[in-house]
Design a protein around this motif. Structure first.
Motif, PDB file in Angstrom:
ATOM      1  N   GLY A 105      47.541  44.131  37.591  1.00 22.48           N
ATOM      2  CA  GLY A 105      48.976  43.914  37.458  1.00 22.48           C
ATOM      3  C   GLY A 105      49.233  42.496  36.992  1.00 22.48           C
ATOM      4  N   ILE A 110      53.124  43.822  38.440  1.00 29.47           N
ATOM      5  CA  ILE A 110      52.486  44.043  39.744  1.00 29.47           C
ATOM      6  C   ILE A 110      53.296  45.066  40.552  1.00 29.47           C
ATOM      7  CG2 ILE A 110      51.839  42.950  41.931  1.00 29.47           C
ATOM      8  CD1 ILE A 110      51.493  40.300  40.329  1.00 29.47           C
ATOM      9  N   TYR A 114      51.841  48.750  42.591  1.00 34.21           N
ATOM     10  CA  TYR A 114      51.639  48.927  44.029  1.00 34.21           C
ATOM     11  C   TYR A 114      51.521  50.398  44.460  1.00 34.21           C
ATOM     12  CZ  TYR A 114      52.878  49.190  48.958  1.00 34.21           C
ATOM     13  OH  TYR A 114      52.916  49.527  50.272  1.00 34.21           O
ATOM     14  N   SER A 129      41.539  45.606  42.867  1.00 39.43           N
ATOM     15  CA  SER A 129      42.832  45.158  42.333  1.00 39.43           C
ATOM     16  C   SER A 129      42.744  43.725  41.837  1.00 39.43           C
ATOM     17  CB  SER A 129      43.920  45.250  43.399  1.00 39.43           C
ATOM     18  OG  SER A 129      44.078  46.583  43.804  1.00 39.43           O
ATOM     19  N   LEU A 131      45.452  40.852  40.500  1.00 38.26           N
ATOM     20  CA  LEU A 131      46.824  40.465  40.210  1.00 38.26           C
ATOM     21  C   LEU A 131      46.801  39.156  39.443  1.00 38.26           C
ATOM     22  CD1 LEU A 131      48.599  41.180  43.627  1.00 38.26           C
ATOM     23  CD2 LEU A 131      47.933  42.767  41.816  1.00 38.26           C
ATOM     24  N   GLU A 142      51.248  40.625  47.448  1.00 39.67           N
ATOM     25  CA  GLU A 142      49.836  40.315  47.686  1.00 39.67           C
ATOM     26  C   GLU A 142      49.299  41.090  48.897  1.00 39.67           C
ATOM     27  OE1 GLU A 142      49.233  36.105  47.924  1.00 39.67           O
ATOM     28  OE2 GLU A 142      47.277  36.372  48.879  1.00 39.67           O
TER      29      GLU A 142
END
Lengths: 276, 463
Positions: A105, A110, A114, A129, A131, A142
Motif C-alpha cells: 500500500g 494503504i 486493509y 505487507s 506500507l 499501521e
C-alpha cells in the motif's frame, strides 16, 4: 441520509470517516468502492471502501484531500450527513488461498489495502505487507494491518520510519531473498508506484493485481469516463475493475486521463479557499 | 368547410439567442392557438392516429376537449393512459407515430398532436396535476428497477391498479435518460421532476443510490416483492474502436451529456462537475443523441460544432426537427465522412481526427445504402473535443447479476411482447430489452408490462 458517526484525522490531509450505511455494509467486500455526493451541487466522488462492519451497519472511508470535493468532505463533522452514497460498486478483490501474498500500500492506497490484507489472512494466506509513504506521518493503519500480517514492513522516502526508499526496492529484496515463493502481489497506491511494482514483478513473472482510480462520473458502467486500457482492450474501471492485472495496465494513459480536469480542479480549489 | 393545411406554428427561441443559453427552444402554444389547432382535427371515426400511439392515448378525445376549451378534461383523458405527458409532449417522434397516421397528412400537415399534448401537460402543470381517485391497495408489491421512462410508466400504471410500488434508482436523481441524456433545452429538468412527483403522488416510492445488482440483487427483490420490472435502459456507450479513442478530449456522448445535464457542468464552478470542450468540437453519429451533443457544445461556447457522419442526410436516424434545429444553430454537417483515427499531442491531448470520404453503395440489411470508402481520400480535421454518439447498448449490470436470465446477442434481455422474461415474476421493458430506442417506446413497454404483471399476479391470486 448517511450520517457520519466517527471522524479521525490521520495525517495533515488524510481523514477517516465511519458512515452509517447498513445496506452497503451488508454487501461490501474488499476491493469495492462507493460513490458519494456532499450536496446538491456536488460531484460524484468515488472512494474505495476502507472497512465495513455488517453488524453495526457502517462503512469506513479514508480520503486524501486533493481537490475541492475532498477538501469539502473533510470539513464535515460527526453528526453531519452525506447527501448520497451508493455502493458497493465494482468487482470485489479475488480473495482466495494463493499461498504467499505480498500486499503493498502506498500513501492513501494503504486504506483500501486493509480489508484485503485481513481477508487474505483469513483464508489462510501467508501475508507479507509493505506500507510506503513519503514520511512517517503519512503511514496509516499501521497497527490494523500489522495485526493480520505474517511479515510487516514500512518504507519511507525520507527514511523517517522503516526502511528508507520505495516499496519496490523492498519488494525486490524480498523477492531476491527467495525464502518463500511469492504467489501474488497486490499493489494499491499512486499510479507511478503501481507501475514500478508491476514492472518489477513482470520481470520475475509474479502475478500482480493493482486497483485503479480513474476519474469517474456515474460508477455504473454508463459513461465510460473511467475507461482504462488493459492489454490493449478498453475496460471500464467502475464495472470491470477497479482491480486489474498489473502487467496489462497502460499506466501512462491512465496518468494522462487523470490529468483531464486539473485546470478546473485548481480553479475550484481557489474559489473554495477564497470563500473560507 | 375547409381545414387549414398547415399546423399552427409554435414560437421558439431564435437560434442566435438560444445558442447562448440552456433554456427550452420551442415555447409552446398560447390557448387560442391551441384551440384553433385542435379544431383542425377531423374526428375520424376509425381514429387512425391512435394506432400510432404506443401508450394508447384517446387522441381525438383530448383534441375534442381542447376545441371546447375544456383543458382539465383534456388532461384527464391524456392522464388516463399517459403518466408522463409533459415529457412525451416534448420528445416523442410524433411524425412517425400519431401524426404519421393523421388523415390530414394526405393533403398537407397533420394535426399538431404533439404540440397539443405538450400544451395540455404544461397547462396542467402550472395549476398542479390532479391525482385520479385511487383504488384500495390490493396487497401486492412490485419492485421497479430504473426510474427512466419505462420504469416510471410501469410504476405509475401499477400504482393506479392498486399495487404498492417501489422504484430503485442507481443514480442520485430520477428519470434515467430523461435526466442524464436529454439536454435541458429539449427537456427541462424541472419538468422531469414534476412528472416524477406526479408518479410519487400516485403512491410510488422512489429509492435513490440503489444499484440493483450491487446494493441489492434481483433474487433478493423477488423475496420481498411479488414481481420485479427491469427498466435499466441502454446505458452502455458504443465506441468507434479506432486508434486514439482514449486520448484526453474524447468523450462518449453519455459522459459528455451526463456531465452537462445531470451534473450541470454548464454551471461550473457553482456546480462541482467540470467539462472541457475547447474551440472546435466534432460529434460522431447522426441520431438524436448526436444532435443533442453538437447543440450542447455550441451552448458551452464551442466556436465550431461539427457532425461527422458516414452516410448522407437521408440516412440520418435523428428526427427531422432535431436536424433542423441543429442546422439553424449553425452545426456544420460533414457527411460521407468516416473517422479512421484520433491523433494527439505528445502529452496525449486530442488534436485532430483523420477521416476517409465515403460514397453510398448498395443497400445493407437495414435497407440504408451502405457507405463505401473512397480510396486515397484521407483528410485531417483539427479538433479539441470528440463526442462519440454512435449508439448505446443495454447496461449489463443487472443482467450479469441474474443467472438464468435469457439475453440476446447484444446483451439485451429477451422478453415476449408483454415484457415477460425467461425468469418467472421478472419482467423487463424499454431499451434494456429492445436496445436503444425512443422514450415513447419505452413508455409503451412499461405500460404493457404493468398489464402483464397485473394479469400474472391476479390470476395467481385467484388460484
Amino acid at each position: 441520509m448517511y450520517e457520519i458517526l466517527e471522524k479521525k484525522v490521520l495525517s495533515a490531509n488524510e481523514k477517516l470517516m465511519k458512515i452509517r450505511a447498513p445496506l452497503i455494509a451488508r454487501k461490501a467486500q474488499p476491493g469495492q468502492f462507493v460513490i458519494l455526493r456532499i450536496n446538491e451541487q456536488g460531484e460524484r466522488i468515488p472512494l474505495t471502501i476502507a472497512d465495513f462492519d455488517r453488524e453495526d451497519g457502517t462503512i469506513t472511508i479514508i480520503f486524501l484531500e486533493v481537490g475541492k470535493s475532498t477538501k469539502q468532505l473533510g470539513l464535515l463533522e460527526v453528526g453531519d450527513s452525506l447527501l448520497n452514497l451508493a455502493g458497493p460498486l465494482g468487482m470485489p478483490s479475488e480473495v482466495k488461498k494463493y499461498g504467499t501474498v505480498v500486499c503493498i500500500g502506498g500513501g492513501v492506497g494503504i486504506a483500501p489495502l486493509y480489508p484485503i490484507v485481513r481477508e487474505m489472512k483469513a483464508v489462510g494466506n501467508y501475508v507479507v505487507s509493505i506500507l510506503g509513504a513519503k514520511s512517517k506521518d503519512l503511514i496509516i493503519l499501521e497497527e490494523e494491518i500489522s495485526e493480520y500480517s505474517d511479515e510487516f514492513y514500512i518504507t519511507t522516502d525520507d527514511g523517517s520510519k522503516g526502511t528508507k526508499g520505495f516499496v519496490s526496492d523492498l519488494l525486490d529484496q524480498i523477492i531476491l531473498r527467495k525464502d518463500k515463493k511469492i504467489d501474488l502481489v497486490m499493489a494499491i497506491g499512486p499510479i507511478i508506484m503501481m507501475k514500478v511494482v508491476s514492472n518489477l514483478t513482470k520481470k520475475y513473472g509474479i502475478k500482480t493485481l493493482v486497483s485503479l482510480n480513474p476519474i469517474m462520473v456515474d460508477g455504473t458502467g454508463m459513461c465510460g469516463g473511467c475507461r482504462v486500457m488493459i492489454g490493449g482492450k478498453t475496460k471500464f474501471a467502475c464495472v470491470d475493475g477497479p482491480e486489474f492485472d498489473g502487467h496489462l495496465v497502460d499506466y501512462d494513459n491512465l496518468m494522462l486521463r487523470n490529468q483531464r480536469f486539473v485546470g478546473h480542479e485548481k480553479d475550484a480549489c481557489r474559489l473554495l479557499e477564497e470563500k473560507a | 368547410m375547409s381545414v387549414q393545411r398547415t399546423k399552427h406554428p409554435m414560437p421558439q427561441q431564435p437560434p442566435k439567442e438560444r445558442i447562448h443559453n440552456f433554456r427550452e427552444v420551442p415555447l409552446g402554444y398560447e390557448k387560442e392557438v391551441a384551440v384553433a389547432e385542435a379544431k383542425r382535427c377531423l374526428q375520424c371515426k376509425n381514429k387512425p392516429c391512435m394506432k400510432g400511439c404506443p401508450v394508447e392515448i384517446d387522441i381525438p378525445g383530448f383534441l375534442h376537449c381542447i376545441t371546447l376549451g375544456e383543458f382539465d378534461k383534456a388532461a384527464e383523458v391524456i392522464r388516463a393512459k399517459n403518466n408522463l405527458p409533459a415529457i412525451s409532449g416534448r420528445v416523442c417522434p410524433y411524425e412517425d407515430q400519431c401524426e404519421g397516421e393523421c388523415t390530414l397528412k394526405k393533403a398537407g400537415e397533420p394535426v399538431g398532436i404533439g404540440r397539443l399534448e405538450r400544451f395540455i401537460a404544461d397547462y396542467e402543470r402550472t395549476k398542479g396535476a390532479s391525482v385520479p381517485k385511487m383504488p384500495p391497495r390490493n396487497g401486492k408489491r412490485v419492485a421497479v428497477v430504473g426510474s427512466g421512462p419505462a420504469g416510471l410508466t410501469c410504476a405509475g400504471d401499477l400504482a393506479k391498479m392498486g399495487y404498492e410500488v417501489v422504484v430503485y434508482e442507481a443514480l442520485h436523481a430520477p428519470g434515467g435518460v430523461l435526466m442524464y441524456g436529454i439536454p435541458e433545452f429539449r427537456l427541462p429538468k424541472a419538468i422531469v421532476h414534476s412528472e416524477v412527483d406526479y408518479i410519487k403522488r400516485l403512491g410510488v416510492r422512489v429509492d435513490y443510490d440503489m444499484v440493483v445488482g450491487k446494493s441489492v440483487t434481483v433474487p433478493e427483490l423477488l423475496k420481498e416483492y411479488d414481481a420485479v420490472f427491469l427498466g435499466t435502459g441502454a446505458g452502455l456507450p458504443n465506441w468507434l474502436n479506432i486508434p486514439g479513442e482514449n486520448l484526453d478530449g474524447v468523450y462518449s456522448a453519455n459522459e459528455f451529456l451526463t456531465r452537462v445535464n445531470m451534473m450541470k457542468a454548464y454551471d461550473f464552478p457553482r456546480h462541482d462537475t467540470p467539462v472541457k470542450i475547447g474551440r472546435v468540437v466534432a460529434t460522431f453519429g447522426a441520431g438524436n443523441v448526436a444532435m443533442d451533443c453538437a447543440r450542447t457544445a455550441l451552448r458551452l461556447g464551442a466556436e465550431t460544432s461539427y457532425i461527422l457522419y458516414r452516410r448522407t442526410e437521408a440516412e440520418m436516424p435523428a428526427r427531422a426537427e432535431e436536424i433542423e434545429h441543429a442546422k439553424e444553430e449553425g452545426v456544420v454537417f460533414m457527411l460521407l465522412t468516416n473517422p479512421m483515427r484520433f491523433i494527439g499531442t505528445d502529452k496525449g491531448i486530442l488534436r485532430e481526427v483523420e477521416f476517409l470520404k465515403m460514397k453510398l453503395g448498395e443497400p445493407d440489411e437495414s435497407g440504408r445504402r451502405r457507405p463505401v470508402p473512397i480510396p486515397g481520400s484521407e483528410e485531417k480535421l483539427q479538433i479539441d473535443t470528440a463526442l462519440v454518439a454512435i449508439g448505446q447498448s443495454p447496461n449489463p449490470l443487472v443482467p450479469q447479476s441474474l443467472p438464468g436470465l435469457k439475453l440476446g446477442k447484444h446483451g439485451n434481455i429477451i422478453t415476449d411482447d408483454e415484457g415477460r422474461t425467461s425468469i418467472p415474476r421478472v419482467f423487463a421493458g424499454g431499451d434494456i430489452a429492445t436496445g436503444a430506442a425512443t422514450v415513447i417506446l419505452a413508455m409503451g413497454a412499461g405500460k404493457k408490462a404493468a398489464r402483464a404483471i397485473d394479469q400474472y399476479l391476479m390470476v395467481k391470486k385467484e388460484i
